[in-house]
Design a protein around this motif. Structure first.
Motif, PDB file in Angstrom:
ATOM      1  N   VAL A  16      12.507   1.864  40.964  1.00 53.56           N
ATOM      2  CA  VAL A  16      11.532   1.105  40.181  1.00 53.56           C
ATOM      3  C   VAL A  16      10.453   0.647  41.148  1.00 53.56           C
ATOM      4  O   VAL A  16      10.740  -0.024  42.144  1.00 53.56           O
ATOM      5  CB  VAL A  16      12.174  -0.105  39.480  1.00 53.56           C
ATOM      6  CG1 VAL A  16      11.106  -0.967  38.794  1.00 53.56           C
ATOM      7  CG2 VAL A  16      13.205   0.360  38.451  1.00 53.56           C
ATOM      8  N   VAL A  17       9.218   1.041  40.882  1.00 48.93           N
ATOM      9  CA  VAL A  17       8.097   0.705  41.755  1.00 48.93           C
ATOM     10  C   VAL A  17       7.221  -0.323  41.060  1.00 48.93           C
ATOM     11  O   VAL A  17       6.698  -0.071  39.971  1.00 48.93           O
ATOM     12  CB  VAL A  17       7.261   1.957  42.084  1.00 48.93           C
ATOM     13  CG1 VAL A  17       6.090   1.577  42.989  1.00 48.93           C
ATOM     14  CG2 VAL A  17       8.122   3.023  42.739  1.00 48.93           C
ATOM     15  N   LYS A  18       7.086  -1.484  41.666  1.00 49.97           N
ATOM     16  CA  LYS A  18       6.179  -2.506  41.136  1.00 49.97           C
ATOM     17  C   LYS A  18       4.868  -2.431  41.921  1.00 49.97           C
ATOM     18  O   LYS A  18       4.842  -2.644  43.130  1.00 49.97           O
ATOM     19  CB  LYS A  18       6.804  -3.899  41.277  1.00 49.97           C
ATOM     20  CG  LYS A  18       5.841  -5.086  41.150  1.00 49.97           C
ATOM     21  CD  LYS A  18       5.031  -5.107  39.880  1.00 49.97           C
ATOM     22  CE  LYS A  18       4.250  -6.399  39.694  1.00 49.97           C
ATOM     23  NZ  LYS A  18       3.447  -6.846  40.835  1.00 49.97           N
ATOM     24  N   ILE A  19       3.784  -2.086  41.221  1.00 47.27           N
ATOM     25  CA  ILE A  19       2.460  -2.031  41.835  1.00 47.27           C
ATOM     26  C   ILE A  19       1.742  -3.324  41.497  1.00 47.27           C
ATOM     27  O   ILE A  19       1.521  -3.632  40.328  1.00 47.27           O
ATOM     28  CB  ILE A  19       1.661  -0.814  41.338  1.00 47.27           C
ATOM     29  CG1 ILE A  19       2.409   0.484  41.667  1.00 47.27           C
ATOM     30  CG2 ILE A  19       0.271  -0.804  41.949  1.00 47.27           C
ATOM     31  CD1 ILE A  19       1.716   1.735  41.144  1.00 47.27           C
ATOM     32  N   GLY A  20       1.385  -4.077  42.514  1.00 47.63           N
ATOM     33  CA  GLY A  20       0.768  -5.383  42.308  1.00 47.63           C
ATOM     34  C   GLY A  20      -0.615  -5.288  41.684  1.00 47.63           C
ATOM     35  O   GLY A  20      -1.297  -4.256  41.793  1.00 47.63           O
ATOM     36  N   GLY A  21      -1.022  -6.386  41.071  1.00 46.45           N
ATOM     37  CA  GLY A  21      -2.318  -6.415  40.405  1.00 46.45           C
ATOM     38  C   GLY A  21      -3.397  -7.122  41.190  1.00 46.45           C
ATOM     39  O   GLY A  21      -4.503  -7.317  40.694  1.00 46.45           O
ATOM     40  N   ALA A  22      -3.114  -7.502  42.433  1.00 47.81           N
ATOM     41  CA  ALA A  22      -4.106  -8.191  43.250  1.00 47.81           C
ATOM     42  C   ALA A  22      -5.237  -7.238  43.639  1.00 47.81           C
ATOM     43  O   ALA A  22      -5.034  -6.027  43.756  1.00 47.81           O
ATOM     44  CB  ALA A  22      -3.460  -8.769  44.506  1.00 47.81           C
ATOM     45  N   ARG A  23      -6.412  -7.795  43.860  1.00 43.58           N
ATOM     46  CA  ARG A  23      -7.586  -6.990  44.184  1.00 43.58           C
ATOM     47  C   ARG A  23      -7.373  -6.189  45.471  1.00 43.58           C
ATOM     48  O   ARG A  23      -7.912  -5.093  45.627  1.00 43.58           O
ATOM     49  CB  ARG A  23      -8.799  -7.903  44.324  1.00 43.58           C
ATOM     50  CG  ARG A  23     -10.124  -7.175  44.503  1.00 43.58           C
ATOM     51  CD  ARG A  23     -11.289  -8.152  44.639  1.00 43.58           C
ATOM     52  NE  ARG A  23     -11.548  -8.838  43.380  1.00 43.58           N
ATOM     53  CZ  ARG A  23     -11.230 -10.111  43.138  1.00 43.58           C
ATOM     54  NH1 ARG A  23     -10.620 -10.820  44.072  1.00 43.58           N
ATOM     55  NH2 ARG A  23     -11.509 -10.674  41.981  1.00 43.58           N
ATOM     56  N   ALA A  24      -6.589  -6.725  46.394  1.00 49.16           N
ATOM     57  CA  ALA A  24      -6.404  -6.079  47.698  1.00 49.16           C
ATOM     58  C   ALA A  24      -5.400  -4.929  47.666  1.00 49.16           C
ATOM     59  O   ALA A  24      -5.217  -4.242  48.663  1.00 49.16           O
ATOM     60  CB  ALA A  24      -5.963  -7.118  48.735  1.00 49.16           C
ATOM     61  N   VAL A  25      -4.740  -4.716  46.543  1.00 49.91           N
ATOM     62  CA  VAL A  25      -3.756  -3.638  46.430  1.00 49.91           C
ATOM     63  C   VAL A  25      -4.439  -2.368  45.928  1.00 49.91           C
ATOM     64  O   VAL A  25      -4.983  -2.344  44.823  1.00 49.91           O
ATOM     65  CB  VAL A  25      -2.600  -4.026  45.478  1.00 49.91           C
ATOM     66  CG1 VAL A  25      -1.684  -2.835  45.247  1.00 49.91           C
ATOM     67  CG2 VAL A  25      -1.819  -5.199  46.055  1.00 49.91           C
ATOM     68  N   GLU A  26      -4.425  -1.330  46.757  1.00 51.23           N
ATOM     69  CA  GLU A  26      -4.991  -0.041  46.373  1.00 51.23           C
ATOM     70  C   GLU A  26      -3.867   0.848  45.850  1.00 51.23           C
ATOM     71  O   GLU A  26      -2.916   1.145  46.590  1.00 51.23           O
ATOM     72  CB  GLU A  26      -5.666   0.622  47.579  1.00 51.23           C
ATOM     73  CG  GLU A  26      -6.822  -0.173  48.169  1.00 51.23           C
ATOM     74  CD  GLU A  26      -8.031  -0.215  47.255  1.00 51.23           C
ATOM     75  OE1 GLU A  26      -8.099   0.627  46.329  1.00 51.23           O
ATOM     76  OE2 GLU A  26      -8.888  -1.080  47.448  1.00 51.23           O
ATOM     77  N   PRO A  27      -3.937   1.308  44.578  1.00 53.21           N
ATOM     78  CA  PRO A  27      -2.816   2.055  43.997  1.00 53.21           C
ATOM     79  C   PRO A  27      -2.774   3.544  44.349  1.00 53.21           C
ATOM     80  O   PRO A  27      -1.791   4.211  44.059  1.00 53.21           O
ATOM     81  CB  PRO A  27      -3.047   1.879  42.493  1.00 53.21           C
ATOM     82  CG  PRO A  27      -4.534   1.766  42.360  1.00 53.21           C
ATOM     83  CD  PRO A  27      -4.997   1.023  43.601  1.00 53.21           C
ATOM     84  N   GLU A  28      -3.828   4.066  44.998  1.00 53.04           N
ATOM     85  CA  GLU A  28      -3.912   5.513  45.186  1.00 53.04           C
ATOM     86  C   GLU A  28      -2.727   6.080  45.970  1.00 53.04           C
ATOM     87  O   GLU A  28      -2.156   7.111  45.609  1.00 53.04           O
ATOM     88  CB  GLU A  28      -5.220   5.889  45.893  1.00 53.04           C
ATOM     89  CG  GLU A  28      -6.470   5.736  45.039  1.00 53.04           C
ATOM     90  CD  GLU A  28      -7.019   4.324  45.064  1.00 53.04           C
ATOM     91  OE1 GLU A  28      -6.376   3.444  45.692  1.00 53.04           O
ATOM     92  OE2 GLU A  28      -8.076   4.075  44.451  1.00 53.04           O
ATOM     93  N   GLY A  29      -2.367   5.420  47.058  1.00 49.10           N
ATOM     94  CA  GLY A  29      -1.256   5.924  47.863  1.00 49.10           C
ATOM     95  C   GLY A  29       0.041   5.931  47.095  1.00 49.10           C
ATOM     96  O   GLY A  29       0.842   6.868  47.200  1.00 49.10           O
ATOM     97  N   ALA A  30       0.266   4.892  46.280  1.00 46.22           N
ATOM     98  CA  ALA A  30       1.483   4.826  45.471  1.00 46.22           C
ATOM     99  C   ALA A  30       1.510   5.947  44.437  1.00 46.22           C
ATOM    100  O   ALA A  30       2.559   6.551  44.196  1.00 46.22           O
ATOM    101  CB  ALA A  30       1.591   3.469  44.791  1.00 46.22           C
ATOM    102  N   VAL A  31       0.366   6.223  43.835  1.00 46.47           N
ATOM    103  CA  VAL A  31       0.291   7.284  42.820  1.00 46.47           C
ATOM    104  C   VAL A  31       0.688   8.620  43.423  1.00 46.47           C
ATOM    105  O   VAL A  31       1.506   9.369  42.861  1.00 46.47           O
ATOM    106  CB  VAL A  31      -1.132   7.357  42.229  1.00 46.47           C
ATOM    107  CG1 VAL A  31      -1.318   8.646  41.428  1.00 46.47           C
ATOM    108  CG2 VAL A  31      -1.402   6.145  41.340  1.00 46.47           C
TER     109      VAL A  31
END
Length: 318
Positions: A39-54
């Motif tokens: 289970v991967v929780k991707i944070g919603g903060a502005r500093a979190v870039e989701p590209e690497g997780a995707v």
């Protein structure tokens, strides 16, 4: 993008894992996945870039790992409220935890932004990376249900008060059958709050704790991605990263070190392990292969042993 893969690399990942050590442990002799879901929780903060997780999710799924994605989005909710001339309201509980106060208007915006905009965008991005992603909120199929809280205890001006009109709840049940059906069918669920309260009304819930509830229900490994490397013993010193906690004493160090937003993540780690999660990892979202890196030792690892005799006592009671 510097930390991403090309589509060709992702499609070839079945035969050529970027991390060879993960390949050695991914399958049983019979060819079936033997590791628990992630289970991967991707944070919603502005500093979190989701590209690497995707890209990393695409990599893991291409190699047979079952993944459930849970995302937050508090920053986007706040920005939308401000654009509409509304002021986001945050409160502090008597235990010192800060959180959003969700009134009726905020709940309307929350529903519009989280499942409406952010979930759709993340699901589309994952599908573009080759993942058969399926977006859903906690309301869909009764994925996340529990009790509604119409009032919360807060501290204002040093005084304890009851603040009414809250539209939030506590998740007590997860529709595990729905998630397992989707995972067995080859889909990657992309989940977000709101949850469905016991009175049938959608209400807000913390995304970290939603991820914890899902990880516990599935017996999964929970990777909480945020904008720092993990839990620091000294919040101002990245060199003080706490690499792991496997005993109650070591976990006390983690809890004492957690401040601000990290407090909820440590709280979520406790709930996930109490619910049956295999382990919890708090790790940096903004690196290449953030999930694989976390699973292979990066970040702060919290093991079930931190609960001490609690889990054993509960098993005996059953």
């Amino acid at each position: 993008m510097t930390n991403g893969y090309t589509r060709e690399e992702l499609l070839a990942a079945h035969d050529d894992l970027i991390d060879a050590s993960a390949s050695d442990c991914l399958y049983t002799d019979g060819g079936e996945p033997r590791e628990p879901p992630v289970v991967v929780k991707i944070g919603g903060a502005r500093a979190v870039e989701p590209e690497g997780a995707v890209q990393d999710i695409a990599h893991l799924v291409a190699n047979g790992r079952k993944v459930v994605v849970v995302h937050g989005g508090s920053t986007a909710v706040d920005e939308t409220l401000e654009e509409l001339g509304e002021e986001p309201t945050y409160v502090e509980t008597p235990s010192g935890v800060s959180g959003r106060f969700t009134d009726e208007r905020t709940m309307e915006v929350f529903t519009m932004v989280m499942p409406g905009k952010l979930n759709t965008e993340l699901t589309a991005t994952l599908r573009g990376a080759g993942v058969d992603a399926l977006g859903l909120s906690g309301v869909d199929g009764g994925l996340l249900t529990g009790k509604r809280k119409s009032a919360v205890r807060v501290v204002e001006d040093g005084k304890k008060k009851i603040k009414r009109g809250d539209h939030s709840g506590k998740i007590t049940d997860v529709n595990t059958q729905l998630l397992e059906t989707l995972l067995d069918g080859g889909y990657t669920p992309v989940a977000t709050v709101p949850m469905l309260a016991d009175d049938g009304v959608p209400v807000n819930a913390d995304a970290d704790r939603a991820a914890a509830a899902i990880a516990g229900a599935l017996g999964a490994e929970l990777v909480v991605l945020t904008d720092v490397e993990g839990v620091y013993e000294d919040i101002d010193d990245p060199e003080s990263l706490i690499a792991s906690a496997s005993t109650p004493t070591e976990f006390e160090t983690v809890k004492n070190a957690a401040e601000g937003f990290m407090t909820k993540k440590v709280m979520a780690a406790t709930e996930a392990l109490e619910g049956g999660a295999a382990k919890v990892i708090v790790a940096d979202a903004n690196v290449r292969d953030p999930i694989t890196t976390a699973l292979n030792g990066g970040g702060t690892h919290v093991e079930p042993g931190v609960l001490g005799d609690t889990v054993e006592a509960e098993e005996v009671a059953k």
